[in-house]
Design a protein around this motif. Structure first.
Motif, short mmCIF file in Angstrom:
data_model
loop_
_atom_site.label_atom_id
_atom_site.label_comp_id
_atom_site.label_asym_id
_atom_site.label_seq_id
_atom_site.Cartn_x
_atom_site.Cartn_y
_atom_site.Cartn_z
N UNK A 1 0.80 -1.21 0.00
CA UNK A 1 0.00 0.00 0.00
C UNK A 1 0.85 1.28 0.00
N UNK A 2 2.03 1.18 0.56
CA UNK A 2 2.82 2.40 0.70
C UNK A 2 4.00 2.49 -0.25
N UNK A 3 3.94 1.72 -1.32
CA UNK A 3 5.00 1.82 -2.32
C UNK A 3 5.07 3.25 -2.85
N UNK A 4 6.24 3.65 -3.29
CA UNK A 4 6.30 5.02 -3.82
C UNK A 4 5.73 5.05 -5.24
N UNK A 5 5.35 6.24 -5.61
CA UNK A 5 4.64 6.44 -6.87
C UNK A 5 5.42 5.90 -8.07
N UNK A 6 6.73 6.09 -8.09
CA UNK A 6 7.52 5.66 -9.24
C UNK A 6 7.43 4.14 -9.43
N UNK A 7 7.55 3.42 -8.32
CA UNK A 7 7.46 1.96 -8.41
C UNK A 7 6.08 1.54 -8.93
N UNK A 8 5.08 2.15 -8.36
CA UNK A 8 3.71 1.81 -8.76
C UNK A 8 3.53 2.08 -10.25
N UNK A 9 3.99 3.25 -10.66
CA UNK A 9 3.85 3.64 -12.06
C UNK A 9 4.56 2.62 -12.96
N UNK A 10 5.76 2.25 -12.57
CA UNK A 10 6.53 1.30 -13.37
C UNK A 10 5.83 -0.05 -13.42
N UNK A 11 5.35 -0.49 -12.28
CA UNK A 11 4.68 -1.80 -12.26
C UNK A 11 3.38 -1.76 -13.06
N UNK A 12 2.72 -0.61 -13.02
CA UNK A 12 1.48 -0.51 -13.79
C UNK A 12 1.79 -0.55 -15.29
N UNK A 13 2.89 0.10 -15.71
CA UNK A 13 3.28 0.03 -17.12
C UNK A 13 3.57 -1.41 -17.51
N UNK A 14 4.16 -2.14 -16.59
CA UNK A 14 4.42 -3.56 -16.86
C UNK A 14 3.11 -4.33 -17.01
N UNK A 15 2.16 -3.95 -16.21
CA UNK A 15 0.84 -4.60 -16.35
C UNK A 15 0.28 -4.34 -17.75
N UNK A 16 0.34 -3.08 -18.15
CA UNK A 16 -0.18 -2.73 -19.48
C UNK A 16 0.57 -3.49 -20.56
N UNK A 17 1.88 -3.64 -20.38
CA UNK A 17 2.69 -4.33 -21.37
C UNK A 17 2.52 -5.85 -21.31
N UNK A 18 1.74 -6.30 -20.39
CA UNK A 18 1.48 -7.73 -20.31
C UNK A 18 2.61 -8.52 -19.69
N UNK A 19 3.38 -7.88 -18.85
CA UNK A 19 4.52 -8.55 -18.24
C UNK A 19 4.12 -9.55 -17.16
N UNK A 20 2.89 -9.42 -16.70
CA UNK A 20 2.45 -10.33 -15.64
C UNK A 20 1.41 -11.30 -16.18
N UNK A 21 1.28 -12.41 -15.48
CA UNK A 21 0.23 -13.36 -15.83
C UNK A 21 -1.02 -13.03 -15.03
#
Length: 474
Positions: free
Chosen positions: A126-146
RNA sequence: GCUCCGAUGGUGUAGUCCGGCCAAUCAUAUUGCCCUCUCACGGCAAUGACCAGGGUUCGAAUCCCUGUCGGAGCACCA
């Protein structure tokens, strides 16, 4: 409609899930918002909320089927959208929300998070910093996760007294491609509450009407609206509609299964509680709208009586529908005593000017089993004259209509035994066969008739050996 | 279990926010009569309801409390 005056234009949306043609219950939404649109000179769109390619997998044919049903009801949306065309927009708003500190990526399993949530405890992500969240969300969009590996949650109030509102999921991964080619590459899909909330704002929706199953949606979406400093539309929740008169459960998936199992002939089977069925039976969309509007928008569950749809329809069609004779499972009776050779009952009793039917009589007639006269009884064959049943023959008596007025003689309908034409009438209770006056074979598909003493029916088609009709209602 | 909603005749609905004009509106259904060469349409009439119990009040369908019943949500469904 609450606060309709407070807005320059009342704007509404109908947001169906494209999983099949509509059942009768679906008519309520367009009926009500269409009526409001007309009343307030407003606007409404259809927005297909097709953001789950897996468990609520859209049916490609349903998009058009639903628009057809809408057209049948007499409404044309001002705009039509598909959520699956708008993924980039949702991503954009998600990024913005993340930057506002309103969302975080979370890799908890469903059970883990549920456990924490129910105890009102935040998860470690819940308390991750914005940059990490943003990066992980881009990975989600790019389909990096199952599927199941990572979600984006909206940060609400983890101690909210209603657990349903705590840090809900906005985006999740789905491996199954969307059936629409245009959207098949996307793997990161928004949940309804996010997608619909963003769209309602972007489309300028002023009034949301939806079912009580979405009661919590407004509360969830308000968190997003608050982050963006948007104003939430007026919202009305209503209960479920049930319809009497049907054995088949009113659910798209149930109907779909029954069709697959050949229990029903199709979406327009007269036994199916669908709009396509009512349409084929000759019921006007307007009648359904009238009955639905009557139901109002109360939050409790309501039962719609089909009789009110029938009453509304009768109101619309009775004056213009011509009368005809149909005898079901007729019993043949020979005629004697030189009756007229042709009967000429009017096409419509209240409109003599429309003319009369020409029914050749022949030497015997068919009457319905219920109408069979007793020994020596007199009956009045409608449009023809008075007969007495003597020694298995209907003897023409030549008496005039006064015998009916005096009340001694029942009036019944009939058809000639030889020159009548076969008719199949499909009803919600099964098919009925019978024979109709000859003119029926010349009627065109889609015409409505009233079979006297039976009810209304729509001519469906003329086949080589019979006329197929669909029973409308009494 | 927790969190929300709701409850007016067979069905739907008006009235509930701002208590009296409500012995409760309108529609549909049912029944009867009239009209009619049937049915339908039309006309007339009848039947039929404020979930229960407390409280506030001169007065409650309406406000408050409790209960009963019903519904919904507590999903990486819509």
């Amino acid at each position: 409609m609450p606060a309709a005056e407070a807005y320059d234009e009342v704007r509404m949306r109908c947001a169906p899930n494209p999983n099949g043609p509509w059942h009768v219950g679906h008519a309520r939404m367009p009926a009500v918002i269409g009526t409001y649109r007309d009343r307030y000179d407003g606007w409404f769109c259809v927005r297909f909320d097709d953001t789950d390619p897996e468990t609520k997998r859209p049916d490609l044919e349903a998009y058009d089927a639903i628009l057809e049903d809408l057209d049948y009801l007499g409404f044309e949306p001002d705009e039509t959208y598909k959520a699956s065309d708008r993924l980039e927009t949702y991503y954009e708003h998600a990024r913005e929300l993340i930057e506002l500190g309103g969302a975080y990526t979370c890799s908890c399993s469903g059970e883990e998070f549920s456990e924490l949530k129910n105890n009102g405890e935040p998860c470690p992500h819940r308390d991750k910093d914005v940059e990490t969240v943003l990066a992980e969300f881009e990975d989600m969009i790019d389909g990096e996760y199952d599927s199941g590996e990572m979600v984006l949650r909206v940060k609400t109030d983890i101690e909210h007294k209603n657990p349903a509102l705590r840090d809900w999921v906005a985006f999740r991964m789905i491996d199954t491609p969307h059936p629409r080619g245009e959207a098949s590459e996307y793997r990161c899909w928004p949940m309804l509450d996010f997608q619909s909330g963003v769209d309602d704002h972007l489309l300028g929706i002023t009034h949301i009407i939806r079912g009580i199953d979405l009661q919590d949606s407004a509360k969830r979406q308000r968190f997003v609206y608050d982050y963006f400093d948007w104003e939430y539309p007026e919202v009305v929740h209503w209960g479920h509609v049930q319809i009497d008169a049907y054995d088949v459960k009113m659910s798209t998936s149930t109907i779909s299964e029954l069709i697959e199992q050949d229990e029903l002939d199709g979406w327009d089977d007269p036994r199916a509680p669908t709009l396509k069925s009512l349409r084929r039976r000759g019921i006007r969309g307007e009648a359904i709208v009238d009955a639905m509007v009557e139901l109002g928008t109360s939050t409790s569950d309501v039962d719609l009586a089909m009789s009110s749809v029938y009453a509304a329809n009768r109101d619309l069609v009775d004056e213009e529908t011509d009368r005809r004779f149909l005898v079901r499972e007729g019993n043949q009776l020979p005629l004697g005593g030189s009756p007229p050779e042709e009967a000429n009952p009017p096409l419509h009793p209240n409109h003599e000017d429309r003319g009369v039917r020409e029914i050749p009589v022949g030497d015997s007639v068919l009457v319905e089993p219920d109408d069979l006269p007793g020994r020596e009884d007199r009956i009045w064959l409608k449009g023809l004259g008075c007969f007495q049943y003597t020694r298995d023959v209907l003897q023409y008596t030549g008496e005039d209509i006064d015998v009916v007025r005096e009340g001694d003689v029942d009036v019944i309908h009939w058809v000639p035994a030889s020159e009548s034409v076969p008719v199949c009438m499909r009803t919600p209770d099964g098919d009925v066969s019978g024979r109709a006056e000859p003119g029926v074979a010349a009627l065109e598909a889609d015409e409505l008739v009233q079979f006297e003493r039976i009810g209304f029916a729509r001519i469906d088609r003329q086949e080589d050996d019979e006329t197929v009709t669909y029973y409308t209602h009494p």
